[in-house]
Design an enzyme around this catalytic site. Structure first.
Site, PDB file in Angstrom:
ATOM      1  N   ASP A  38       0.820  -1.223   0.000  1.00 24.76           N
ATOM      2  CA  ASP A  38       0.000   0.000   0.000  1.00 24.76           C
ATOM      3  C   ASP A  38       0.853   1.272   0.000  1.00 24.76           C
ATOM      4  O   ASP A  38       0.332   2.384   0.075  1.00 24.76           O
ATOM      5  CB  ASP A  38      -0.999   0.008   1.172  1.00 24.76           C
ATOM      6  N   ASP A  42       5.075  -0.695   7.468  1.00 27.69           N
ATOM      7  CA  ASP A  42       4.227  -1.313   8.491  1.00 27.69           C
ATOM      8  C   ASP A  42       5.053  -2.226   9.404  1.00 27.69           C
ATOM      9  O   ASP A  42       6.257  -2.415   9.189  1.00 27.69           O
ATOM     10  CB  ASP A  42       3.071  -2.078   7.834  1.00 27.69           C
ATOM     11  N   ASP A 111       7.540   5.432  21.198  1.00 29.12           N
ATOM     12  CA  ASP A 111       7.167   6.847  21.273  1.00 29.12           C
ATOM     13  C   ASP A 111       5.811   6.950  21.976  1.00 29.12           C
ATOM     14  O   ASP A 111       4.869   6.258  21.592  1.00 29.12           O
ATOM     15  CB  ASP A 111       7.005   7.366  19.832  1.00 29.12           C
ATOM     16  N   ASP A 213       7.126  12.320  23.974  1.00 32.00           N
ATOM     17  CA  ASP A 213       7.024  13.448  23.048  1.00 32.00           C
ATOM     18  C   ASP A 213       6.715  14.753  23.798  1.00 32.00           C
ATOM     19  O   ASP A 213       5.856  14.776  24.691  1.00 32.00           O
ATOM     20  CB  ASP A 213       5.874  13.133  22.079  1.00 32.00           C
ATOM     21  N   GLU A 268      11.619  14.233  24.920  1.00 31.43           N
ATOM     22  CA  GLU A 268      11.879  15.305  23.958  1.00 31.43           C
ATOM     23  C   GLU A 268      11.704  16.634  24.671  1.00 31.43           C
ATOM     24  O   GLU A 268      10.604  17.003  25.062  1.00 31.43           O
ATOM     25  CB  GLU A 268      10.908  15.221  22.774  1.00 31.43           C
ATOM     26  N   HIS A 330      13.073  12.764  12.581  1.00 25.39           N
ATOM     27  CA  HIS A 330      11.999  12.921  11.599  1.00 25.39           C
ATOM     28  C   HIS A 330      11.471  14.360  11.516  1.00 25.39           C
ATOM     29  O   HIS A 330      10.545  14.616  10.770  1.00 25.39           O
ATOM     30  CB  HIS A 330      10.866  11.961  11.968  1.00 25.39           C
ATOM     31  N   ASP A 331      12.041  15.244  12.315  1.00 28.57           N
ATOM     32  CA  ASP A 331      11.561  16.628  12.335  1.00 28.57           C
ATOM     33  C   ASP A 331      12.533  17.619  11.705  1.00 28.57           C
ATOM     34  O   ASP A 331      12.207  18.805  11.604  1.00 28.57           O
ATOM     35  CB  ASP A 331      11.306  17.085  13.791  1.00 28.57           C
TER      36      ASP A 331
HETATM   37  C1  GLC Z   1       7.248  16.144  18.349  1.00 28.33           C
HETATM   38  C2  GLC Z   1       7.435  15.107  17.271  1.00 28.33           C
HETATM   39  C3  GLC Z   1       6.825  15.629  16.002  1.00 28.33           C
HETATM   40  C4  GLC Z   1       5.349  15.813  16.222  1.00 28.33           C
HETATM   41  C5  GLC Z   1       5.129  16.744  17.406  1.00 28.33           C
HETATM   42  C6  GLC Z   1       3.711  16.729  17.854  1.00 28.33           C
HETATM   43  O1  GLC Z   1       7.972  17.292  18.120  1.00 28.33           O
HETATM   44  O2  GLC Z   1       8.778  14.774  17.154  1.00 28.33           O
HETATM   45  O3  GLC Z   1       7.047  14.811  14.910  1.00 28.33           O
HETATM   46  O4  GLC Z   1       4.734  16.318  15.073  1.00 28.33           O
HETATM   47  O5  GLC Z   1       5.901  16.413  18.519  1.00 28.33           O
HETATM   48  O6  GLC Z   1       3.435  15.524  18.501  1.00 28.33           O
END
Ligand code: GLC
Length: 530
Positions: A38, A42, A111, A213, A268, A330-331
């Site tokens: 898809d 996954d 996470d 997070d 984070e 990823h940010d």
């Molecule tokens: C954190 C994550 C990010 C997400 C945000 C809201 O910064 O790393 O990818 O969009 O929080 O949860």
């Protein structure tokens, strides 16, 4: 002690916990491996590829969210904290992943997203029903300000006011991130209990840790006062985040995790480069075991800047606190896009030889670069709010081989893999001993065999504006790292050591041997001596 010869402040670590010795590999599940065609990665796909992580030499997998979600923030907008989104698989697939990971000797860190839910979470659906709904206080609702606008000047991380008006009940709700991610009210005891229950659910299932997070956003100013400077940066925000009582919920999370053997709580935190703030999140050893340190992500890649930062960070750490470093996630824009391919090689040596747990973002070991995403292909809503800030370019799928779909999918990938990145695929780099992928693997092997690199002290050793030098020591084990961060060749005489130094590794030429008196470095070359 001068800045230039700072020594690590922590007490001497000789055996270390698993997470102090860990090398963490972050998997962004949508982009790792698709198993059903898809175009979206996954859990079954991750299981198929798990041995890649052990082959590489990493031992801990941090899994970005896989919960049921409308996927408007790709899973960080959670609609059910104790399930798995059907696009990723099922709870059974998750259990299989965890079991397979543990069989391979890998730990799994999950996470968790306690600051906000999706606006489609049943808690929020109830909360927005009426002002008298029993779950009204689970979120942060306020009357409009005197001018009818938002209750105060707090901003969302993604730009604009952090408040959105809800017609039905005539109040604003707070969202520190995107408008469809309402903030939970952590001052409400029921909310805390409900969230801790969801953490317990995963800890009982056997996850080895939680990556929490936006943990520094959990508690907001109880009086909802304006930020004094309306142009505040998030590092300065003292009302909207970094509240004095932020330690309370974190301590509760930590206590819960400590009730299970050998777990870790990673958080984070976003105080930008304020090392004192980062250090505060360790508490007295009772808060986060790993408050993220994003210094290497944000600082210019210059010897003098990095030396000053590493020194300040080491000195700020409380006694016994264990450091960490991150090169990508990823940010943020891809490492190789920020530093170039040579810079990425040098950064790998830095990340894997500094004192602390390294966090590695999937694909950075291949030197993946940002892929340019056309307007019509844009997925990340942040891009629509603030053009240029979107994170799609650094979230593109991992290229496993050079076939169409790059071995990632048999279908149409959710984001393009990109031609350049397809050429940097795993298979081709595994066949090239000079590739970045093999450099990571070689360095991880060296690190695993070196007590000094895994757990030793760190001492910054002189250096210049162009060259960063540090020594790692544990008992008789000594390693010296010399990095030329400039574009011109450099010569360095290493500090005296009885018996002299031996070459171990160069980012240009790979494994090396032989005695060294003077180190000659090409532009952007780093070497490791023992
Ligand atoms: C954190 C994550 C990010 C997400 C945000 C809201 O910064 O790393 O990818 O969009 O929080 O949860």
């Amino acid at each position: 002690m001068s800045d230039m010869d700072a020594t690590s402040s922590g007490q001497i670590v000789t055996s270390g916990t698993w997470w102090q010795k860990a090398v963490v590999y972050q998997i962004y599940p949508r982009s790792f491996q698709d198993s059903d065609g898809d175009g979206i990665g996954d859990l079954k796909g991750i299981i198929q590829r798990l041995e890649y992580l052990t082959w590489l030499g990493t031992d801990t997998l941090w899994l970005s969210p896989v919960y049921p979600s409308p996927m408007r923030d790709f899973g960080y907008d959670v609609a059910d904290y104790t399930g798995i989104d059907s696009r990723f698989g099922s709870l059974e697939d998750f259990d299989n992943l965890l079991e397979r990971a543990h069989t391979l000797g890998l730990r799994l860190v999950l996470d968790v997203i306690p600051n906000h839910t999706s606006d489609e979470h049943p808690w929020f659906t109830a909360s927005r029903q009426s002002r008298s709904n029993p779950q009204r206080d689970w979120y942060i609702w306020r009357d409009p300000g005197p001018d009818g606008g938002p209750p105060n000047n707090w901003r969302s991380v993604t730009g604009g006011s952090a408040w959105s008006f809800d017609e039905r009940t005539g109040q604003y709700y707070l969202h520190s991130f995107l408008p469809f991610e309402p903030d939970l009210n952590w001052r409400n005891a029921e909310v805390r209990a409900a969230l801790l229950d969801t953490f317990r659910f995963w800890l009982r299932r056997g996850v080895d840790g939680l990556r929490v997070d936006m943990v520094d956003f959990l508690i907001k100013d109880a009086q909802f006062r304006d930020e004094p400077n309306p142009d505040y940066t998030f590092a300065e925000a003292r009302r909207h985040l970094n509240q004095p009582d932020i330690a309370d919920p974190i301590r509760e999370i930590r206590r819960l995790s400590d009730a299970y053997p050998e777990r870790v709580i990673i958080g984070e935190v976003n105080p930008d480069l304020d090392v004192v703030q980062i250090a505060a999140y360790y508490g007295k050893g009772d808060l986060l075991q790993q408050p993220f340190n994003f210094g290497l992500l944000k600082l210019p890649f210059e010897a003098a800047t990095l030396r000053a930062y590493i020194s300040a960070y080491e000195q700020a750490l409380p006694q016994g606190a264990w450091p960490n470093y991150t090169l990508g996630n990823h940010d943020t824009p891809r490492l190789a896009t920020r530093l170039g391919q040579d810079g990425a090689r040098l950064a790998a040596l830095l990340l894997l030889t500094l004192r602390g747990t390294p966090y590695l973002y999937c694909g950075d070991e291949l030197g993946l670069e940002n892929v340019s995403i056309g307007v019509e292909q844009t997925q990340d809503p942040w891009e629509q709010r603030e053009p240029g800030r979107g994170r799609d370019p650094n979230r593109t799928p991992l290229p496993w081989d050079g076939t169409p779909g790059a071995g990632f999918t048999t279908g149409e990938p959710w984001l393009p893999v990109g031609d350049e990145n397809t050429r940097r695929n795993v298979e081709s780099q595994q066949q090239d001993s000079g590739s970045l992928l093999m450099l990571y693997r070689d360095l991880l092997t060296i690190r695993r065999c070196s007590p000094a690199l895994e757990l030793g002290d760190l001492k910054l050793r002189g250096g210049t504006r162009e060259v960063l030098i540090y020594e790692r020591t544990l008992g008789n084990h000594r390693m010296l790292v010399v990095l030329n961060l400039s574009a011109i060749p450099q010569q360095v005489t290493p500090p005296h050591k009885p018996g002299g130094w031996q070459s171990v590794f160069s980012t240009r030429t790979g494994a090396k041997s032989g005695a060294v008196e003077t180190v000659t470095l090409s532009p952007q070359e780093g070497v490791l001596l023992s």
